[in-house]
Design a protein around this motif. Structure first.
Motif, mmCIF file in Angstrom:
data_model
loop_
_atom_site.group_PDB
_atom_site.id
_atom_site.type_symbol
_atom_site.label_atom_id
_atom_site.label_comp_id
_atom_site.label_asym_id
_atom_site.label_seq_id
_atom_site.Cartn_x
_atom_site.Cartn_y
_atom_site.Cartn_z
ATOM 1 N N CYS A 26 0.827 -1.207 0.000
ATOM 2 C CA CYS A 26 0.000 0.000 0.000
ATOM 3 C C CYS A 26 0.860 1.255 0.000
ATOM 4 O O CYS A 26 1.981 1.246 0.482
ATOM 5 C CB CYS A 26 -0.917 0.013 1.218
ATOM 6 N N HIS A 27 0.326 2.318 -0.549
ATOM 7 C CA HIS A 27 1.039 3.587 -0.590
ATOM 8 C C HIS A 27 0.040 4.733 -0.685
ATOM 9 O O HIS A 27 -1.137 4.525 -0.938
ATOM 10 C CB HIS A 27 2.025 3.610 -1.755
ATOM 11 N N ASP A 28 0.579 5.915 -0.478
ATOM 12 C CA ASP A 28 -0.181 7.173 -0.468
ATOM 13 C C ASP A 28 -1.187 7.359 -1.593
ATOM 14 O O ASP A 28 -2.169 8.065 -1.454
ATOM 15 C CB ASP A 28 0.818 8.339 -0.638
ATOM 16 N N ASP A 29 -0.877 6.833 -2.734
ATOM 17 C CA ASP A 29 -1.706 7.109 -3.897
ATOM 18 C C ASP A 29 -2.537 5.908 -4.295
ATOM 19 O O ASP A 29 -3.155 5.900 -5.348
ATOM 20 C CB ASP A 29 -0.834 7.552 -5.077
ATOM 21 N N ARG A 88 -4.692 5.409 0.985
ATOM 22 C CA ARG A 88 -5.653 6.478 1.183
ATOM 23 C C ARG A 88 -6.863 5.946 1.939
ATOM 24 O O ARG A 88 -7.155 4.758 1.932
ATOM 25 C CB ARG A 88 -6.083 7.065 -0.164
#
Lengths: 271, 271, 271, 271, 271, 271
Positions: free
Chosen positions: D70-73, D116
Motif C-alpha cells: 500500500c502507498h499514499d496514492d 488512502r
C-alpha cells in the motif's frame, strides 16, 4: 499531420457609446498608452467604474473588447485555448486572450490577482516589447497587431500576501488609480442612471460618504456608486427610501449586527 | 467545424402555489428587485424558509425555478455546462445556470459561499448591468432576458474567513435578512404543515424558543421551524411528544451529552 | 441528441430476517419516520449494531437496501452516477443513491461525515420536503417514491471539527442515539451468534465492560459487541480463552504496550 | 447495453513451501481465524517476517496469495478495478482485491495505513459478517467464497496521527503482534538463508541486538533479520565482515555521522 | 479480450568505458551486491561522482543502464508504465523501471527521496527476496532476471523530515557513502577532464576545499568536483582564472552578497 | 505498433540584431560557456535586460532561440511534449525544450524557480556532461547537438525558501549576475529606445536611482530600466513628465499611499 481546424471567434466593436464621465486625465493617458503599445493596469475599489471605463475606451478607440473575470481556478489554458474533440476531429479553440490578440482587441483581465500564477506569466511576453503570445500547445507564436491592448485591474485594498502582483508582472504596465467620483459628479451619475431626483441622489451620495468613512473601522469597504444606483432604482419603483437603503446598501455591505444598526441609523437620519 | 448540438432543458413553471407566509416586506422588495433586474441575496439561519420563499416568488412571478445547492466541489463548469461525447458526437450540455439564463428563469444558488471561488466570479457579469453569461468554452455570450433573476443565499452565522463573500461579489446584490417567524405565525405554520392541534404547536414553538436562546452558549444553532414540523408529524403519527422532541429536535441539534440532557429536560417541562 | 442508455440496477428485497434485538423504542420511531417520509440519522460507536438495525428495518418494511460506506474520496458523482463509454456508446450508470431513489429503497450512508462536503449537499434536496435528487449531468430531477428513505450514520465520539455535520444538514433528520446493549442482552447476542455457552458469553461481556470503562483514559474506544463475537468464535474453535481475548479483543483495540498489558491482565483475571 | 468483458486473472497456489519458522502460536491462531472467516491484522517492525508468514500460511491453507504494497496514492479503484478501453471496446479489469475475492484467495494488504482512506473503507464490507465487495462502478456485489481471507499489516512504531487505523476499521480484525525471533532461532534463520557458519551468524545476531537497543535513543529502528541476511551473503561472497556490516547494516539503518561511528565500533568489537 | 500490444524498448549496453577513479572499496562491494542480487543505495553530496560510478559499474558488469531522475511529481505509473491509445488501439508502454526489469538492466533512481511515496513502495517487492515487479494495471508479475539490479541514491545532507527514506525502504538496501575524492585524486580528475595544467588544477582543488569548509557556516554545500571541471574548461578557453572561478564556482554556490564577496576573495588569494 | 507521427516545429534564427549594450564581460563569458557546452544561469532583478541579452547572444551565435516563461503549473510534460489525438491518430508534439534540443537552439527558461520541481529535474541530464533529454513517454533519448545551450534565469531577491534552486540543480550551471546599467549607459539606452532628449533621459535615470535606494525600505524593487522607457515614450507622446512618471513609474512600483506620495514628490523635485 492532418490540419487541425482553428476556431477563433469574430469579435465585434461596441456600437453604442457607454456612459462614462471622466474623473481626471485617465482618458488621454489611456490613449497615449495605447498609441505606445503599452499595457495598462487599473487599481481601485469595487463598483467605482473601472469596467465601464474600459468599455468606454474600447468604444472610443474602436477596438473590440474581451473581458475575463479572473478567479482562483482560471488557468493559462482557459485564457490561451485548448484542443477539443468535435465530431471525431481535434479542433483548436482559442481562449479569450488568444482571440483578443488575433483580433487586435482590448483584452481586459478583471481582478487579475485572483487568477493563478500561471495566468500572470502567460501575459508576460504580451506585456513587454515582444508583444507575442506563445501558444505552446500549438507550437505557435501569435504576434499582437498594433491595435491590441492588454488591460488588467485589481483592488489594492484586498490584496493579500498570497495574492499580490509580482514586481516582474507589475513593472510591465502603465498604472492608473481609480477612486469614487466626487460628490457632485457621483450624484449626477446616480440621477442619470436611475431617473431619481437630484435631491434624493445627493442624499444617497451623502449616505455613501458616511459608510466610506467607516472603511477600516468596522466595514471592509464603503458603499460603491453601484449600490447607490441600486437604491435609487428601488426608490423610483416605490420602495420607501429607508427600506431601499437597508436592502440595497446596508445589508449589501455588512452582516455584523451592530454595524448594520449603525448604518441603518445613518440612513434614517438622512431620509 | 461541424455543428455541436446544444442540449438545454425546457424548464417548467411551478403549477401549484407553495405555502408561504410573509414575515415582513420581503415580497414587495423581491418584486421590485425583479422589476429592476437586480439580483437578490438572502441571509438567514438554516430551516427558516429561504428556499420556500424563493419557490413562492417563482410561482408568484410565473418564472421557472432552478435551484442549485452549492458545495466545495461545485465548479464554474458545473453551473455553466460542458461538452459530452454522445454516440461519437460532441454535444454541449447547458449547466443549470446557463439553462436558467436562456429560459429567463429564477436561478437560486443555495449556500453560495460553499462553492468554489470560480463560481462566484462566473456570476459577476450576470449580477451587474451587463446581465450576460460568458460561456468561454463555446465562445458564446448569453444575454439574460428580462425575466431572468439571480438569487443567492447563505447563513452569516456560519461564514468563516475562508468562506466569506467578497465585497466585489456582495456589492452586486440587493440583500434581505431572514429570521424565524414570530411565535404566533410559527405555531400556525407548524399546525398547517402537520395537522397538529394549536396547543401542541404552541408548545413546540415555546420549546424551540428555549433552544434558540442557547445559541452561542452550547448550541451552534437553535431548532429551526423545519424541526418543529418533524416533531409535529411524529406526534400526529402517535409518537409520545417527549420522544418525538428528543428524536426530531434534541438529537438533531446536538451530540453533546450535557446539552442533550438540558434540552431533554426543557421538553419534559413543557409536555 | 441520440438517446443515452440508462443503466440502473434492479434492487432486491432481503429475503431472510436479519437477527436484531431492539434495545429501546428505535423500531417504532424508525417506522414512524418512514411513514412520514422523514430521513433518519443514527449515532453511535463502532460495532454496536447500527448496520444490522438498518438491515432489519429494511426487511421489516419490505424495502430493498443500498448501503454505501462513506470515505474521504467519495464524491457526489460516486453517489449519483456518471457517464461511461461502452462499446463506443455513452451510457449513464446510476450511482447507488440514484438507484435507491428510483427503486424506492432505503439508502444507508454509513459514516457519512467521512465523505466529502459535496456528498452532504447532494442529499439536501432528498432530505427535506422536496424529496428530489437533481442529477445535474443528465438535467434530470428524480422524484423519490413514497417507499424511499434516506438513512445516515456517524460516530459522534470521532467527529473532528473538520468533519462535523453542518447544522443545515443535520437539521433535516430525525436522529437516534445507539449504544451497546445491556449486559444480559449482549451476552444473549454473543451466545446466539457464536454458539458459545452462556457463562463464557457473560465473562466476555464483563471483560468488554472493563475495556469500555477505559474509554478516554487510554483507549479511544472499548471493545464492541462485534469483537466479543470474534473472541467467542475462536474459543468455540478451540483457541484458549485468554489467547482468543488477546488476539480478538486486546490487540484489536490498542497498540500501546502498557495498555495492552493492562487489558491482558483483565482477561486473565476473568478466565 | 453491450456486454462489457470481464478480465479477472487466474490466480495460482504457491507450489513450494516457503521457509518459515514459527515464533509463537501464530500458526494455529491464523488457521482458526481462517476457519471462522475472520480477517487478520499483523503488527510488527520492518523485516521481521510478516510477509514470509503470510506466504507460508497461504501455502499451508492451499490458497492463492495476492499481495498489495500500500502507498499514499493507492486508491479504492486500484484495488477494486477499473474500465479500460481495449481495441475500441470497454473491458472491466479486476483489481487485485476483486480478483482475490473471486478466486477465494488470501489478499494481503501490506502497510495498510499508508493507503488512502477510501481503501480502508472499501474493505469494511469484506471485513465483517457480510463478506461482500461492492464494485460500485459495475453495480456488482461480489460475495466472498469460504476460502477468501483478508490480511492487513502495519508497523505500530511508525503510525502517525494522520495515518492511524480508525477503530471502526481495526475492530473488524483478529490481531497478532510480531517481533524479531529470539537469538537462537534468528541465528538459525540467518545461517539457513545465507550458508554462513553458525558462529558468524551468532555474531551477527549479537550485533543486531545491540542496534535494537539503540531504538529510540538515536536509531528509528534496529537492524532487521533481513539486514543480517544481507550481511551474511556479502561475507560468504568474500567481503570482510566489518565492511559487510558497515554496508549492509550500519549504513542501512542511519545517516547520522556519530551514530554511524558508534554502530561501526560495535561491529568492530564483535568481529 | 484482444491482445494489447506491449511496447518495451530494447536497451543497449554502454560501449565505451566511462572514466571513473575508485576512491575506496566501492567497486568490489557493488560487484558482491550484484552477485548476491541485493539492491544498492548510494549516499553523498551533489556532483561527487555517484552517477558516473553507476555508469562505470554498468559498463563493467556489461548491463544496460536505465537512469531516472526522481522528482516531486514522479508517480508509480511513470516508472512502471501506462496504457496509451495509438491509432485507435490500446498499447501498453513499459515505464523505465519495467523496461529495466525485463532487460535485466541496472535501474538507477537518482535522488530517490524527491519522488512521491508511492514510488518508494512500488520498488519494495523488487528490493527484497521476491525480486518481482507487480504491474497491477496489466495484472502482470514480472520476475527480475539474474542480471537486474536496483540502485538508488540521495544526498543525506538535504533530507528533510518530509522527504526521508522510511526504514521499511532503506532496510532493503546495501548502502555506500560517497564523498569528494582526496586532493591529489581530485586534481588529477580535473586535469584529465579539462586538459588544464596540474598546477592550476591543484589551485582549483585548494579553492574547492576552502568553500567546503564553509558548509554549514553560510554555504549549503561546497563546490563540487563538477564545478572545478567547469572552471577548468573556461580557463583553458581563455577566461581569466578569477573570472572563471566567479562564474563557474562562486555564483554557482551562493546568491548571498557577503558570502559571494568572501568566496571571490578566496579565489583572488589563490590565483 | 503503428508509427506515431512526430511533430517538431522548425525553429528560425533571429534575422535582426537586437539592441543590447554590454555592461561587463558577460558576452565573452557566455560565448566561452557555449563553446564548452556548459549551461548558463542568469541572476538579476526584473527589467534589467536579461531577456534582451539572451536574444542578443542567440543572434550573435546564430542559434534559434526558444523562450519559456516558467510558472507554477508548468510541468515537465509542457516542456518535453505530449501525445495528441489528431484526426483519430495519435501524434507526438514536441514541447519547447525538446524542440530546442533537436534544433540545436538556445533554450531560455525565464524565472525558472517558478516552475514545478519536476521541471528542474527534467533538465538535469541536459545540464551535465551527458547532454541528453530523456523523453520517457516515447522511450526516446535525444542527444543535444553541439549548438544546443540551456539558459535559465531567476531573481535572487524574490527567492523564497519554497522556491529556491537546489544545489544539485545550480551546481550544473555557469552563473552570471546582472544589475541595472550605470547612469550614463542607462540614459543612452532610454534615449535610444524612446527618442527622448538626453537631458530628460538623464532626469529619468536620476529618478530611478532614487527609487532604487528605497529598495528594502518601503519598496520591494526600484524602477527598472523598462519603466524609464515607458515613461519616456509617454513624454515623447505629449504626456507631462510628472504625470508620465506617476503612471509609468510610481504607480507601477507600489500601491502604498505614503510611499506613492514620497515617490511622486521625488519626480516633482526633478521635473
Amino acid at each position: 499531420m492532418q490540419d487541425v481546424e482553428l476556431i477563433s471567434p469574430q469579435l465585434a466593436i461596441l456600437d453604442e457609446e457607454p456612459y462614462y464621465h471622466a474623473v481626471g486625465d485617465e482618458v488621454p493617458l489611456f490613449e497615449s498608452a495605447w498609441r505606445n503599445r503599452l499595457p495598462v493596469l487599473l487599481k481601485g475599489p469595487t463598483g467605482c467604474g473601472k469596467t465601464r471605463f474600459v468599455e468606454y475606451m474600447a468604444w472610443k478607440l474602436k477596438r473590440p473588447l474581451v473581458t475575463v473575470a479572473c478567479h482562483d481556478d482560471l488557468t493559462a489554458a482557459d485564457l490561451v485555448g485548448r484542443y477539443l474533440i468535435v465530431g471525431g476531429q481535434t479542433v483548436w479553440m482559442d481562449g479569450p486572450l488568444a482571440a483578443a490578440v488575433r483580433a487586435g482587441a482590448i483584452c481586459y483581465l478583471d481582478e487579475v490577482v485572483e487568477a493563478r500564477k500561471d495566468t500572470m506569466v502567460v501575459i508576460h511576453p504580451l506585456a513587454d516589447s515582444r508583444r507575442v503570445l506563445p501558444i505552446e500547445k500549438r507550437g505557435e507564436l501569435v504576434h499582437a497587431p498594433a491595435g491590441f491592448m492588454l488591460v488588467i485591474s485589481y483592488n489594492p485594498g484586498y490584496q493579500s500576501v498570497l495574492k499580490e502582483l509580482k514586481q516582474s508582472t507589475r513593472q510591465r504596465f502603465v498604472a492608473f488609480e481609480f477612486d469614487y467620483p466626487d460628490a457632485e459628479l457621483e450624484a449626477a451619475i446616480v440621477s442619470r442612471e436611475t431617473g431619481i431626483g437630484a435631491d434624493v441622489a445627493a442624499k444617497l451620495v451623502k449616505f455613501a460618504a458616511m459608510t466610506r468613512n467607516l472603511k477600516g473601522s468596522g466595514l471592509d469597504e464603503g458603499a460603491s456608486t453601484r449600490l447607490l444606483v441600486h437604491a435609487g432604482k428601488l426608490i423610483v419603483d416605490g420602495v420607501p427610501p429607508v427600506a431601499a437603503c437597508r436592502a440595497a446598501i446596508a445589508q449589501a455591505v455588512t452582516d455584523e449586527p451592530e454595524m448594520l444598526a449603525a448604518v441603518h441609523e445613518m440612513s434614517s437620519s438622512i431620509f
